[in-house]
Motif scaffolding. Sequence first.
Motif, short mmCIF file in Angstrom:
data_model
loop_
_atom_site.label_atom_id
_atom_site.label_comp_id
_atom_site.label_asym_id
_atom_site.label_seq_id
_atom_site.Cartn_x
_atom_site.Cartn_y
_atom_site.Cartn_z
N SER A 216 3.21 1.77 -57.79
CA SER A 216 2.27 1.79 -56.66
C SER A 216 2.93 2.51 -55.49
N GLY A 217 2.14 2.74 -54.46
CA GLY A 217 2.65 3.28 -53.21
C GLY A 217 3.38 4.59 -53.34
N ASP B 211 -2.89 6.74 -51.79
CA ASP B 211 -2.33 5.40 -51.69
C ASP B 211 -2.65 4.66 -52.98
N LYS C 133 -2.63 1.53 -54.96
CA LYS C 133 -2.50 0.09 -54.75
C LYS C 133 -2.02 -0.59 -56.03
N LYS C 134 -2.47 -0.05 -57.16
CA LYS C 134 -2.06 -0.62 -58.45
C LYS C 134 -2.22 0.44 -59.53
N MET D 33 -6.70 3.11 -56.42
CA MET D 33 -6.06 3.98 -55.43
C MET D 33 -7.09 4.46 -54.42
N SER D 34 -6.59 4.86 -53.27
CA SER D 34 -7.47 5.50 -52.29
C SER D 34 -6.89 6.86 -51.97
N GLU E 287 -12.11 5.34 -52.38
CA GLU E 287 -11.34 4.42 -53.22
C GLU E 287 -11.80 4.59 -54.67
#
Length: 188
Positions: free
Chosen positions: A75-76, A106, A108-109, A132-133, A142
């Motif tokens: 992530s990230g 971004d 997220k998972k 993700m976004s 998103e």
Amino acid sequence: EGMTTETYLTKDGFFVFDSSLGKWIKYDDEMYEEIVGLSNQQLDPTAQFELMTKYYESVVVLENDDTYELHMSISGDGFQDLLSEMLGMPGLGLEGEDLFGESNIDVKKMEIVSVLDKETLFPVAESLDSVMSITVEGETVEISQKGEFSYSNHNELEEIVIPQDIIDEAISMEEALAEFEAEFEQAS
């Protein structure tokens, strides 16, 4: 929303069926060369594992009777760093380019499970679960994805022939982008 894709990648070019347009798209020769270059740049399993452990938050390998299962999550910033390293590999022609421009991804998972045949190390199955976004020019979208993939018949095909009607009817990437933009403007 479910989506099924069909793709041909041969010496005759790179063709993808886009279900939202209901048309075949022929990618330009540069994209074809990049994909072929990427497949020729495949890393050995040890190097792949080292790359994964460098960026992924978690990598777990399970041994079954006939398969290995690789469970990975990222992530990230790890995802963006991994993507930058992979796209910047020599031979892809992308070295030194600003790959993301004004966009921001971004993650997220992202959880991936890859199942490999124990004897050949060929892929058997893969699953993906991600959220993700992506922000481009101040607009954020998103994306949530779940995917199940299966692989079979490794090295069994003698030749892949693209049906002539696909070659004849395929539109260029530029034409596809123009159609997407026209649909987007109508929806707005």
